[in-house]
Design a protein around this motif. Structure first.
Motif, short mmCIF file in Angstrom:
data_model
loop_
_atom_site.label_atom_id
_atom_site.label_comp_id
_atom_site.label_asym_id
_atom_site.label_seq_id
_atom_site.Cartn_x
_atom_site.Cartn_y
_atom_site.Cartn_z
N ILE A 33 1.28 5.00 2.19
CA ILE A 33 2.61 5.30 1.38
C ILE A 33 3.60 6.33 2.10
O ILE A 33 3.06 7.42 2.15
N PRO A 34 4.68 5.78 2.30
CA PRO A 34 5.44 6.91 2.68
C PRO A 34 5.88 8.21 2.07
O PRO A 34 6.19 8.01 0.84
N ILE A 35 5.73 9.33 2.48
CA ILE A 35 6.06 10.53 1.58
C ILE A 35 6.61 11.35 2.63
O ILE A 35 6.62 11.17 3.80
N SER A 36 7.16 12.45 2.08
CA SER A 36 8.02 13.42 2.98
C SER A 36 7.23 14.15 3.59
O SER A 36 6.06 14.48 3.30
N MET A 37 7.44 14.94 4.70
CA MET A 37 6.69 15.97 5.40
C MET A 37 6.79 17.18 4.37
O MET A 37 7.78 17.34 3.80
N PRO A 38 5.74 17.71 4.07
CA PRO A 38 5.72 18.73 3.36
C PRO A 38 6.52 20.03 3.69
O PRO A 38 6.51 20.41 4.99
N VAL A 39 7.03 20.83 2.89
CA VAL A 39 8.04 21.95 3.46
C VAL A 39 7.42 23.18 2.85
O VAL A 39 6.96 23.15 1.65
N LEU A 40 7.13 24.12 3.81
CA LEU A 40 6.46 25.36 3.25
C LEU A 40 7.49 26.21 2.62
O LEU A 40 8.35 26.47 3.07
N VAL A 41 6.84 26.75 1.62
CA VAL A 41 7.66 27.55 0.62
C VAL A 41 6.85 29.07 0.38
O VAL A 41 5.77 29.09 0.46
N PRO A 42 7.56 30.16 0.19
CA PRO A 42 6.66 31.52 0.10
C PRO A 42 6.16 31.65 -1.42
O PRO A 42 6.53 32.51 -2.20
N PHE A 50 -8.20 30.01 -1.67
CA PHE A 50 -8.58 31.35 -1.91
C PHE A 50 -7.64 32.35 -1.12
O PHE A 50 -8.36 33.33 -0.72
N ALA A 51 -6.37 32.20 -1.11
CA ALA A 51 -5.46 33.02 -0.39
C ALA A 51 -4.46 33.29 -0.98
O ALA A 51 -3.25 33.07 -0.80
N TRP A 52 -4.48 34.02 -2.32
CA TRP A 52 -3.44 34.18 -3.12
C TRP A 52 -2.37 35.21 -2.74
O TRP A 52 -1.28 34.67 -2.94
N GLY A 53 -2.67 36.16 -1.91
CA GLY A 53 -1.39 37.11 -1.57
C GLY A 53 -0.85 36.53 -0.29
O GLY A 53 0.22 37.46 0.29
N PHE A 54 -1.23 35.55 0.11
CA PHE A 54 -0.57 34.89 1.55
C PHE A 54 0.81 34.35 1.18
O PHE A 54 1.60 34.14 1.95
N ARG A 55 1.06 33.79 -0.14
CA ARG A 55 2.24 33.61 -0.61
C ARG A 55 2.71 32.16 0.33
O ARG A 55 3.72 32.34 0.83
N CYS A 56 1.93 31.35 0.44
CA CYS A 56 2.20 30.00 1.12
C CYS A 56 2.07 28.91 0.12
O CYS A 56 0.87 28.82 -0.41
N GLY A 57 2.96 28.11 0.02
CA GLY A 57 3.18 27.03 -1.03
C GLY A 57 3.68 25.89 -0.07
O GLY A 57 4.35 26.05 0.93
N PHE A 58 3.65 24.58 -0.63
CA PHE A 58 4.49 23.24 -0.04
C PHE A 58 5.00 22.55 -1.19
O PHE A 58 4.49 22.40 -2.25
N ILE A 59 6.05 22.14 -0.85
CA ILE A 59 6.57 20.80 -1.56
C ILE A 59 6.92 19.66 -0.73
O ILE A 59 7.27 19.56 0.47
N THR A 60 6.37 18.65 -1.37
CA THR A 60 6.26 17.32 -0.86
C THR A 60 7.03 16.09 -1.89
O THR A 60 6.67 16.05 -3.08
N PHE A 61 7.71 15.55 -1.43
CA PHE A 61 8.44 14.40 -1.99
C PHE A 61 8.19 13.02 -2.18
O PHE A 61 7.51 12.68 -0.77
N ALA A 62 8.20 12.23 -2.86
CA ALA A 62 7.96 10.80 -2.90
C ALA A 62 8.71 9.85 -3.97
O ALA A 62 8.84 10.39 -4.76
N SER A 63 9.06 8.89 -3.30
CA SER A 63 9.72 7.88 -4.24
C SER A 63 9.89 6.50 -3.70
O SER A 63 10.24 6.46 -2.41
N LYS A 64 9.48 5.48 -4.27
CA LYS A 64 9.11 4.16 -3.84
C LYS A 64 10.70 3.71 -2.93
O LYS A 64 11.56 3.70 -3.48
N GLY A 65 10.35 3.21 -1.79
CA GLY A 65 11.54 2.63 -1.14
C GLY A 65 12.45 3.72 -0.40
O GLY A 65 13.34 3.46 0.57
N MET A 66 12.31 4.98 -0.35
CA MET A 66 13.28 6.00 0.30
C MET A 66 12.54 5.92 1.83
O MET A 66 11.55 5.69 2.09
N THR A 67 13.73 5.85 2.52
CA THR A 67 13.56 5.85 4.00
C THR A 67 13.26 7.06 4.48
O THR A 67 13.41 8.35 3.85
N GLU A 68 12.83 7.24 6.00
CA GLU A 68 12.70 8.58 6.60
C GLU A 68 14.04 9.33 6.52
O GLU A 68 14.04 10.55 6.61
N GLU A 69 15.16 8.76 6.63
CA GLU A 69 16.44 9.23 6.92
C GLU A 69 16.76 10.13 5.36
O GLU A 69 17.20 11.17 5.51
#
Length: 431
Positions: free
Chosen positions: A110-119, A273-292
């Motif tokens: 299933i095509p999903i976006s590349m995760p984006v790293l957030v603080p 178990f890396a609470w203070g590292f402040r590293c998270g990710f956001i990943t998107f998905a929607s049926k039919g969305m293209t890579e562009e």
């Protein structure tokens, strides 16, 4: 005013759920073709010299004070002090995407976006609010819920914060959730935040509950409603009962309908178990969305990162990248999972064998927390009594909800803490 660069991304997203769900700010956001983008090009093509980035460089490497380098001798200066890309270390992003798919087999193919790293995951929620909430676009969430949700949605974005009672008769109150979503959907779109394992209750839905929820969302989408689901998976994987659905709700929504946009907010903060590292990710998905189209949405997200913190901290990203390549990491995680699971079992056994007219435990089966609903006493009064008389710290989520993080209680302190909670609640009820 919408710039030409923002409009270019809006045009790419036109006709998708993502394009229709954007907030006023979301429509204005873009990733500038400025310093960061030009520096990226220079890294690829600037073989003679690179005079684009504001770092002190000697012989091609950023300088590091020896006092800093001595603390992490195995790291190169670039791994330690160089700026990270706005969207995060590309190797770490790719690794995390593979990990998401491995943990959620439904996402295979299933095509999903590349995760984006957030603080951190808080930043992730805030960035989604920038992109998708405004005065005319509110957010549905549970009651009780983490207090940062309303702070972000209402105080930062001036959006309505619509809550549904999370539980009824000791069960997940899906009826109330569906009712609130249906009301919001009358405007043509709905945005809902679902957090499992839930903070503060420590509840995760069963497989049957997830199935029902997905069917309801599909029904809204089939009617033409644009539905966005924020899957806050901060405590993903910490499930202690067999009937809990092991895959993220995101996995069930990723290819559900072109009218459904799912966002997964997760990261090593709690999972690893890396609470203070402040590293998270956001990943998107929607049926039919293209890579562009995914790329355009990611660029919008990068715009809100660039315009706030610019980029996340470099050292945690490289520490995690190396740690994830260690074959022993899963064994190490499993050992701490057993610690949490044992504490959960001790708490569960205690509350199942103790009763009080002053309070009762909300359903819990996963994560770091559990909470009490208070019948006849005020949560803040109970919190203060426990702290001042017993030296025990707890959290009053609202006037009727007291949260206990059993994750931070050593096994031999659990019975003492919970006995004090029951006794203090009863004393307040009799006063």
């Amino acid at each position: 005013m919408i710039s030409a660069l923002a409009q270019e991304l809006n045009d790419v997203l036109a006709g998708t759920a993502a394009g229709d769900l954007l907030s006023d700010m979301g429509k204005r956001l873009y990733f500038p073709k400025g310093i960061i983008a030009q520096s990226g090009e220079a890294k690829k093509l600037g073989k003679t010299a690179n005079a684009t980035i504001g770092m002190t460089v000697i012989n091609g490497s950023p300088v590091t004070l020896q006092s800093i380098q001595d603390q992490v001798p195995s790291f190169s200066s670039r791994e330690l002090v160089a700026y990270a890309p706005t969207a995060g270390n590309p190797d770490l992003r790719a690794l995390w995407k593979n990990a998401i798919i491995k943990k959620n087999p439904r996402l295979e193919n299933i095509p999903i976006s590349m995760p984006v790293l957030v603080p951190g995951l808080t930043a992730g929620i805030s960035y989604l609010a920038d992109l998708f909430l405004d005065e005319s676009k509110g957010l549905v969430a549970s009651d009780p819920s983490w207090d940062n949700y309303v702070l972000i949605a209402s105080a930062r974005r001036n959006a309505s914060f619509v809550q549904f009672p999370m539980f009824k008769d000791g069960k997940f109150n899906i009826d109330a959730l569906e009712e609130k979503m249906s009301e919001e959907a009358k405007s043509g779109s709905v945005r809902v935040l679902l957090n499992f394992p839930q903070n503060p209750s420590g509840y995760s839905p069963t497989t049957d509950e997830v199935k029902r929820l997905v069917e309801f969302i599909k029904g809204l989408a089939d009617k033409g409603v644009k539905v966005m689901v924020w899957c806050d998976d901060a405590y993903f994987g910490l499930a202690y009962e067999k009937e809990i659905e092991r895959q993220s709700l995101f996995a069930y929504l990723a290819d559900l309908s072109p009218n459904v946009l799912a966002a997964k907010i997760d990261g090593p903060t709690k999972e690893d178990f890396a609470w203070g590292f402040r590293c998270g990710f956001i990943t998107f998905a929607s049926k039919g969305m293209t890579e562009e189209q995914y790329d355009a949405l990611v660029k919008k997200l990068m715009g809100t990162i660039r315009s706030s913190v610019s980029c996340s901290s470099t050292p945690p990203q490289n520490i995690l990248l190396k740690a994830f390549q260690d074959p022993k990491i899963e064994e190490q995680k499993a050992a701490y999972f057993k610690v949490l699971e044992k504490r959960y079992q001790i708490v569960k056994n205690f509350v199942n064998t103790h009763k009080s007219d002053a309070l009762y435990a909300l359903p819990f089966n996963s994560g770091y927390f559990m909470s009490f609903h208070l019948n006849s006493v005020d949560a803040e009064a109970l919190r203060k009594k426990l702290l001042e008389e017993k030296g025990i710290g707890t959290i009053a989520i609202d006037s009727q909800t007291l949260r206990i993080a059993f994750s931070s209680l050593d096994d031999d302190k659990i019975e003492m803490v919970y006995s004090a909670i029951y006794e203090s609640a009863d004393e307040l009820a009799r006063a």
